[in-house]
Enzyme design. Structure first.
Site, PDB file in Angstrom:
ATOM      1  N   GLY A 126     -14.873   1.771  -2.729  1.00 23.56           N
ATOM      2  CA  GLY A 126     -15.471   1.964  -1.232  1.00 23.56           C
ATOM      3  C   GLY A 126     -14.342   0.043  -0.736  1.00 23.56           C
ATOM      4  O   GLY A 126     -15.372   0.378   0.274  1.00 23.56           O
ATOM      5  N   GLN A 127     -13.865   0.266  -1.231  1.00 22.21           N
ATOM      6  CA  GLN A 127     -12.868  -1.178  -0.413  1.00 22.21           C
ATOM      7  C   GLN A 127     -12.021  -0.756   1.137  1.00 22.21           C
ATOM      8  O   GLN A 127     -12.146   0.890   1.167  1.00 22.21           O
ATOM      9  CB  GLN A 127     -12.202  -1.441  -1.466  1.00 22.21           C
ATOM     10  CG  GLN A 127     -12.625  -2.108  -2.520  1.00 22.21           C
ATOM     11  CD  GLN A 127     -13.100  -3.528  -2.889  1.00 22.21           C
ATOM     12  OE1 GLN A 127     -13.049  -4.481  -1.860  1.00 22.21           O
ATOM     13  NE2 GLN A 127     -13.977  -3.021  -3.696  1.00 22.21           N
ATOM     14  N   LYS A 128     -12.774  -1.589   1.029  1.00 28.85           N
ATOM     15  CA  LYS A 128     -12.292  -0.947   2.859  1.00 28.85           C
ATOM     16  C   LYS A 128     -10.817  -0.144   3.423  1.00 28.85           C
ATOM     17  O   LYS A 128     -10.619   0.708   3.206  1.00 28.85           O
ATOM     18  CB  LYS A 128     -12.159  -2.183   3.901  1.00 28.85           C
ATOM     19  CG  LYS A 128     -11.962  -2.047   4.844  1.00 28.85           C
ATOM     20  CD  LYS A 128     -12.504  -3.535   5.948  1.00 28.85           C
ATOM     21  CE  LYS A 128     -13.489  -3.962   7.154  1.00 28.85           C
ATOM     22  NZ  LYS A 128     -14.057  -5.094   7.188  1.00 28.85           N
TER      23      LYS A 128
ATOM     24  N   ILE B  18      -9.536   1.873   0.769  1.00 25.38           N
ATOM     25  CA  ILE B  18      -9.155   2.848   0.528  1.00 25.38           C
ATOM     26  C   ILE B  18     -10.579   3.941   0.975  1.00 25.38           C
ATOM     27  O   ILE B  18     -10.794   4.972   0.457  1.00 25.38           O
ATOM     28  CB  ILE B  18      -9.157   2.969  -1.418  1.00 25.38           C
ATOM     29  CG1 ILE B  18     -10.672   2.209  -1.973  1.00 25.38           C
ATOM     30  CG2 ILE B  18      -8.547   2.642  -1.728  1.00 25.38           C
ATOM     31  CD1 ILE B  18     -10.715   1.774  -3.331  1.00 25.38           C
TER      32      ILE B  18
END
Lengths: 371, 185
Positions: free
Chosen positions: B69-71, B73
């Site tokens: 969920g990192q920005k 990706i």
């Protein structure tokens, strides 16, 4: 037959007066009049029932006669058409119920065709169904024209409606909620400049804790918390005891952070030194000039707290940093291991006087001179 | 035997359900997947990429795609939309500051046509953390009531840490998908 008889009886009126005196004839005439009025009564009755039966059949239609069906069908069809035409002139606020109404009459019409299809010639069934679908099409066209979002809501919502209407709604709704929830719900430290802020959580159950918008401050958190959020710090020093869950850091510059946690995520960090103990791999995203070293904090009781939160063991993960903007095998240019001779020693915050002030400026100068 | 009944039979035999787990970083997606699969959750690194877990749940085979969920990706989420039966949106109920982000990302996701037929389960995670918002509050902030009427959705409070609420959530999701896709026996 009987009608003729009656006619005969009535036409005999002129001779009636002559016969008046004859009682037998008079009696006969009496019965005749009775019969007549009875007949009239039944005739009107039956015509009434016939008429009401006809109107009943309108609601549950089955006439078993093609011509009745066709006349009925064309009646409803033209009434729907005129309603459609009226829609163009009517008040836009009334439009939605009006269109719904028309749509349901079209459905009724379709049902009418379906219910009578068993006796209709197939040509009539086909042409009626075609007429129904034409009506439906023109209703759709009309509603697309008059209420554009109705039909195309899926596509239009994205590019068209969102930037204008929705954010406004969202903000309107959110603002009271935010001020309602956030202030009492989230313990933390906000908006300070040039202060030393000490919190000891020992013995109290602390959920999430937020450190936000600090400038040139020193933060000392003793005892463990479940989750820690660090947001927008400049030139700060942050020392924390164990965090049982995760630490989320966003927007830090020129800071030194000493923390122990199960998970650490670092976003938008610039020129910072992290002294970490992590069970998993720390990650950085949109960060540069950040350096990592092992955890080095001490206060009374920290060993026990670390043990309780299974953070007592050095996993060496502080050096296993994943950079989400550097997905290659070679070392990311955005982070490095802090050279041992530049690391601060063990920091003891048991006693405020004993805390060695960290030269934040010096740290950032080191970072600069390295590049 | 008609074609439809043959297709139904084949579907019934497979009983496979594809579930996509998404949400902001730090919401606990990977921990939830590990927890329902009965695995150790004490060491979970932030997901760089994705994990797939296949597990048997009731009489169905769940393929769970847990996507990071990192920005940076999030833009790759759309690569996983195809053939998704169920969507699990995980919310960190203790992260009050990023609820706006959370709403925005969810709204963007629900505009996706390829996901329009999938059931949506919202997990208000981290209910065990003191100061977390309740599922009702999360529902209000995300404005779930305003969602498209055709969407099947549900919000359930849970804790990946204690395991509470996870079964309830997945029970609903699997039942909802099963009644949609597979003819109930």
């Amino acid at each position: 037959m009987e009608n003729e008889e009656e006619a005969e009886a009535l036409s005999s009126n002129p001779t009636r007066e002559a016969l008046d005196l004859d009682p037998a004839l008079q009696k006969k005439r009496q019965t005749m009049l009775e019969r007549l009025s009875n007949r009239h009564q039944t005739r009107t009755d039956s015509s009434l029932t016939r008429r009401s039966a006809e109107s009943d059949s309108a609601s549950s239609p089955s006439f078993e006669s093609t011509s009745t069906f066709l006349s009925r069908f064309s009646n409803s069809k033209s009434s729907i058409e005129s309603q459609l035409a009226q829609c163009r002139l009517s008040d836009p606020t009334q439009l939605k119920p009006q269109l719904d109404q028309i749509s349901s009459s079209i459905s009724d019409l379709e049902k009418l065709v379906a219910e009578n299809s068993y006796f209709l010639p197939s040509y009539e069934v086909r042409s009626s169904l075609k007429a129904v679908s034409d009506l439906r099409q023109s209703l759709e066209n009309l509603s697309a024209e008059l209420l554009p979002k109705k039909k195309f809501s899926f596509r239009n919502k994205g590019p068209k409606k969102d930037p204008i209407a929705e954010p406004k709604e969202k903000e309107k709704e959110k603002e009271p909620e935010k001020s309602g929830f956030r202030v009492p719900a989230s313990p933390g430290i906000w908006n300070k400049k040039g202060e030393t802020l000490v919190h000891n959580f020992k013995g109290s159950e602390v959920g999430e804790f937020t450190i936000s918008d600090l400038d040139s401050c020193e933060v000392r958190l003793m005892g463990s918390v479940r989750a820690l959020f660090v947001h927008r710090l400049r030139n700060c020093k942050v020392y924390t005891g164990p965090v049982t869950g995760s630490v989320l850091i966003e927007g830090v510059e020129g800071c030194v952070l000493v923390m122990a946690s199960h998970q650490i995520r670092i976003h938008n960090a610039k020129r910072c030194d992290f002294y970490l103990r992590v069970r998993s791999r720390p990650i950085i995203e949109d960060s540069c000039e950040v350096r990592f070293a092992p955890y080095c904090l001490s206060y009374k009781g920290i060993e026990e707290e670390l043990r309780e939160t299974t953070l007592d063991e050095e996993t060496e993960n502080w050096a296993n940093v994943d950079d989400f903007l550097w997905l290659r095998a070679v070392q990311s240019p955005n982070w490095s291991v802090l050279p041992e001779n530049e690391r601060v020693g063990l920091i003891d915050i048991s006693n405020s006087e004993e805390v060695r002030p960290l030269p934040v400026l010096l740290v950032s100068m080191c970072a600069w001179s390295k590049r | 035997m008609g074609l439809l009944s043959i297709i139904r039979k084949i579907k019934r035999k497979e009983k496979e359900i594809r579930i996509l787990m998404v949400g902001l970083d730090n919401s606990g997606k990977t921990t939830i997947v590990l927890r329902i699969n009965g695995e150790d959750t004490s060491v979970v690194s932030p997901t760089l990429g994705f994990n797939i877990k296949t597990l048997t749940y009731q009489k169905y085979t769940l393929n769970i795609w847990d996507v990071g969920g990192q920005k940076t990706i999030r833009s790759y989420w759309r690569n996983y939309f195809e053939q998704t039966d169920g969507l699990v949106w995980v919310v960190d109920s203790s992260d009050l500051r990023r609820l706006d982000d959370c709403k925005m990302e969810l709204d963007n996701l629900l505009k996706e046509e390829r996901l329009s037929g999938s059931s949506l389960l919202i997990l208000a995670n981290k209910q065990d953390i003191k100061g977390s918002l309740t599922p009702e509050e999360i529902g209000k902030v995300l404005n779930l009531e305003a969602m498209d009427r055709t969407r099947h959705w549900n919000i359930v409070g849970c804790s990946a840490y204690t395991g509470e609420g996870l079964l309830e959530g997945f029970d609903w999701l699997v039942q909802d998908i099963a009644s949609r896709i597979y003819v109930l026996d």
